[in-house]
Design an enzyme around this catalytic site. Sequence first.
Site, PDB file in Angstrom:
ATOM      1  N   LYS A   1     -59.187  38.684 -65.146  1.00  9.75           N
ATOM      2  CA  LYS A   1     -58.398  39.310 -64.087  1.00  9.75           C
ATOM      3  C   LYS A   1     -57.064  39.765 -64.699  1.00  9.75           C
ATOM      4  O   LYS A   1     -56.559  39.070 -65.566  1.00  9.75           O
ATOM      5  CB  LYS A   1     -58.129  38.298 -62.963  1.00  9.75           C
ATOM      6  CG  LYS A   1     -59.410  37.771 -62.311  1.00  9.75           C
ATOM      7  CD  LYS A   1     -59.106  36.614 -61.356  1.00  9.75           C
ATOM      8  CE  LYS A   1     -60.402  35.975 -60.874  1.00  9.75           C
ATOM      9  NZ  LYS A   1     -60.200  34.825 -59.980  1.00  9.75           N
TER      10      LYS A   1
ATOM     11  N   GLU B   1     -58.281  35.867 -52.617  1.00  5.39           N
ATOM     12  CA  GLU B   1     -57.485  35.524 -53.813  1.00  5.39           C
ATOM     13  C   GLU B   1     -56.108  34.995 -53.441  1.00  5.39           C
ATOM     14  O   GLU B   1     -55.524  35.401 -52.440  1.00  5.39           O
ATOM     15  CB  GLU B   1     -57.264  36.788 -54.648  1.00  5.39           C
ATOM     16  CG  GLU B   1     -58.173  36.914 -55.838  1.00  5.39           C
ATOM     17  CD  GLU B   1     -57.885  35.915 -56.958  1.00  5.39           C
ATOM     18  OE1 GLU B   1     -56.840  35.222 -56.915  1.00  5.39           O
ATOM     19  OE2 GLU B   1     -58.704  35.823 -57.876  1.00  5.39           O
ATOM     20  N   ASP B   2     -55.578  34.116 -54.283  1.00  6.69           N
ATOM     21  CA  ASP B   2     -54.209  33.613 -54.078  1.00  6.69           C
ATOM     22  C   ASP B   2     -53.249  34.160 -55.129  1.00  6.69           C
ATOM     23  O   ASP B   2     -52.055  33.881 -55.062  1.00  6.69           O
ATOM     24  CB  ASP B   2     -54.178  32.078 -54.148  1.00  6.69           C
ATOM     25  CG  ASP B   2     -54.476  31.575 -55.537  1.00  6.69           C
ATOM     26  OD1 ASP B   2     -55.463  32.056 -56.149  1.00  6.69           O
ATOM     27  OD2 ASP B   2     -53.718  30.736 -56.041  1.00  6.69           O
TER      28      ASP B   2
ATOM     29  N   THR C   1     -55.974  23.268 -57.253  1.00  8.95           N
ATOM     30  CA  THR C   1     -55.987  22.580 -58.550  1.00  8.95           C
ATOM     31  C   THR C   1     -54.814  22.997 -59.430  1.00  8.95           C
ATOM     32  O   THR C   1     -54.651  22.449 -60.516  1.00  8.95           O
ATOM     33  CB  THR C   1     -57.294  22.877 -59.301  1.00  8.95           C
ATOM     34  OG1 THR C   1     -57.539  24.265 -59.189  1.00  8.95           O
ATOM     35  CG2 THR C   1     -58.459  22.091 -58.735  1.00  8.95           C
TER      36      THR C   1
ATOM     37  N   SER D   1     -64.297  33.006 -60.364  1.00 11.74           N
ATOM     38  CA  SER D   1     -63.172  32.225 -60.884  1.00 11.74           C
ATOM     39  C   SER D   1     -63.205  32.222 -62.401  1.00 11.74           C
ATOM     40  O   SER D   1     -64.286  32.149 -62.996  1.00 11.74           O
ATOM     41  CB  SER D   1     -63.277  30.773 -60.394  1.00 11.74           C
ATOM     42  OG  SER D   1     -62.402  29.939 -61.125  1.00 11.74           O
ATOM     43  N   ALA D   2     -62.024  32.257 -63.010  1.00 10.10           N
ATOM     44  CA  ALA D   2     -61.943  32.181 -64.477  1.00 10.10           C
ATOM     45  C   ALA D   2     -62.233  30.771 -64.977  1.00 10.10           C
ATOM     46  O   ALA D   2     -62.326  30.541 -66.180  1.00 10.10           O
ATOM     47  CB  ALA D   2     -60.555  32.624 -64.927  1.00 10.10           C
TER      48      ALA D   2
ATOM     49  N   ASP E   1     -62.205  33.503 -55.058  1.00  5.13           N
ATOM     50  CA  ASP E   1     -61.574  32.807 -56.173  1.00  5.13           C
ATOM     51  C   ASP E   1     -61.692  31.312 -55.847  1.00  5.13           C
ATOM     52  O   ASP E   1     -61.973  30.944 -54.694  1.00  5.13           O
ATOM     53  CB  ASP E   1     -60.106  33.248 -56.251  1.00  5.13           C
ATOM     54  CG  ASP E   1     -59.323  32.469 -57.287  1.00  5.13           C
ATOM     55  OD1 ASP E   1     -59.857  32.252 -58.389  1.00  5.13           O
ATOM     56  OD2 ASP E   1     -58.181  32.081 -56.982  1.00  5.13           O
ATOM     57  N   LEU E   2     -61.503  30.452 -56.815  1.00  7.58           N
ATOM     58  CA  LEU E   2     -61.619  29.003 -56.558  1.00  7.58           C
ATOM     59  C   LEU E   2     -60.236  28.338 -56.434  1.00  7.58           C
ATOM     60  O   LEU E   2     -59.850  27.866 -55.365  1.00  7.58           O
ATOM     61  CB  LEU E   2     -62.426  28.350 -57.685  1.00  7.58           C
ATOM     62  CG  LEU E   2     -62.505  26.829 -57.667  1.00  7.58           C
ATOM     63  CD1 LEU E   2     -63.250  26.321 -56.449  1.00  7.58           C
ATOM     64  CD2 LEU E   2     -63.178  26.313 -58.934  1.00  7.58           C
ATOM     65  N   ASP E   3     -59.511  28.339 -57.564  1.00  6.87           N
ATOM     66  CA  ASP E   3     -58.230  27.625 -57.601  1.00  6.87           C
ATOM     67  C   ASP E   3     -57.211  28.319 -56.704  1.00  6.87           C
ATOM     68  O   ASP E   3     -56.874  29.478 -56.936  1.00  6.87           O
ATOM     69  CB  ASP E   3     -57.702  27.571 -59.038  1.00  6.87           C
ATOM     70  CG  ASP E   3     -58.604  26.753 -59.950  1.00  6.87           C
ATOM     71  OD1 ASP E   3     -59.063  25.695 -59.507  1.00  6.87           O
ATOM     72  OD2 ASP E   3     -58.847  27.162 -61.096  1.00  6.87           O
TER      73      ASP E   3
ATOM     74  N   LYS F   1     -51.689  31.389 -63.160  1.00  5.23           N
ATOM     75  CA  LYS F   1     -52.736  31.375 -62.130  1.00  5.23           C
ATOM     76  C   LYS F   1     -53.727  32.510 -62.344  1.00  5.23           C
ATOM     77  O   LYS F   1     -53.331  33.669 -62.502  1.00  5.23           O
ATOM     78  CB  LYS F   1     -52.116  31.472 -60.734  1.00  5.23           C
ATOM     79  CG  LYS F   1     -51.435  30.179 -60.325  1.00  5.23           C
ATOM     80  CD  LYS F   1     -51.003  30.210 -58.870  1.00  5.23           C
ATOM     81  CE  LYS F   1     -50.389  28.867 -58.489  1.00  5.23           C
ATOM     82  NZ  LYS F   1     -49.836  28.893 -57.139  1.00  5.23           N
TER      83      LYS F   1
HETATM   84  C1  G6P Z   1     -58.322  29.545 -62.819  1.00  2.25           C
HETATM   85  C2  G6P Z   1     -56.906  28.976 -62.736  1.00  2.25           C
HETATM   86  C3  G6P Z   1     -56.209  29.072 -64.069  1.00  2.25           C
HETATM   87  C4  G6P Z   1     -57.082  28.451 -65.163  1.00  2.25           C
HETATM   88  C5  G6P Z   1     -58.427  29.154 -65.215  1.00  2.25           C
HETATM   89  C6  G6P Z   1     -59.358  28.562 -66.262  1.00  2.25           C
HETATM   90  O1  G6P Z   1     -58.252  30.923 -62.887  1.00  2.25           O
HETATM   91  O2  G6P Z   1     -56.149  29.663 -61.751  1.00  2.25           O
HETATM   92  O3  G6P Z   1     -54.974  28.400 -63.972  1.00  2.25           O
HETATM   93  O4  G6P Z   1     -56.459  28.526 -66.417  1.00  2.25           O
HETATM   94  O5  G6P Z   1     -59.039  29.045 -63.942  1.00  2.25           O
HETATM   95  O6  G6P Z   1     -59.729  27.271 -65.860  1.00  2.25           O
HETATM   96  P1  G6P Z   1     -60.518  26.224 -66.750  1.00  2.25           P
HETATM   97  O7  G6P Z   1     -60.962  25.197 -65.735  1.00  2.25           O
HETATM   98  O8  G6P Z   1     -61.697  26.959 -67.349  1.00  2.25           O
HETATM   99  O9  G6P Z   1     -59.605  25.721 -67.775  1.00  2.25           O
HETATM  100 MG    MG Z   2     -56.487  31.356 -57.836  1.00  4.35          MG
END
Ligand code: G6P
Ligand code: MG
Length: 216
Positions: free
Chosen positions: A146, A170-171, A16, A115-116, A8-10, A44
């Site tokens: 997810k 993942e967090d 972020t 990542s989403a 996952d990224l964030d 998240k």
């Molecule tokens: C991650 C974050 C979410 C965020 C999503 C979409 O999953 O944890 O908080 O809404 O990405 O991010 P974006 O940069 O496409 O708005």
């Molecule tokens: Mg995350």
Amino acid sequence: MKKGFVFDLDGVITDTAKFHYIAWKNLAAELGITINETFNETLKGISRMDSLEKILAYGHKENDFTTEEKEALAQKKNEEYVKLLADLSEKDLLPGVHNFLVQAKERSIPCAIASASKNAPMILEKLGVLDFFGHIVDPETLKKGKPDPEIFVKAAESIKIESKDAIGFEDAQAGIEGIKAAGMYAVGISETENLAGADLQVASMTELSVEKLLTV
Ligand code: G6P
Ligand code: MG
């Protein structure tokens, strides 16, 4: 032996969440909705549009906007979010991440991003780690977010390994559920949340060794 890593990224590579929070909080305030940090936890791992829908429902305004208006609101939030990321750099990598990626590269273990976030390529570039990843799943190609396992299955396929041979990081609870539903080994990373269902939970990636993890 495990053969690849899916991140996952964030909240895993960089934090972020605080910037998402500021941007959503400001947009919500303009709509007369007050959100707090506890509510932010539920956003998240959730896509941009689903996050907006959740905020509107929280403020009992889910029926107040057309699809076009919602798209404009989501875009407005993203513009502020991207501005807040202007100074993002290598210093914003979470502890242990760079070392872990270097260890994986030395052992030729493929890594992918699940990542989403549609901003993932730009964020990874700013963090100086884009080249460590063989693939970034494009969230636009997904049918479900997810906790559906789709994004993790696609990430494993993209680096040519079977899900059972992958380790996911993942967090967020929804992410751990997606990793497990994909049939992967799940590493939860959080100092504060108890991530139910994780095979292993650590407070930060400094606690992890690539060599040891590959033998789980
Ligand atoms: C991650 C974050 C979410 C965020 C999503 C979409 O999953 O944890 O908080 O809404 O990405 O991010 P974006 O940069 O496409 O708005
Ligand atoms: Mg995350």
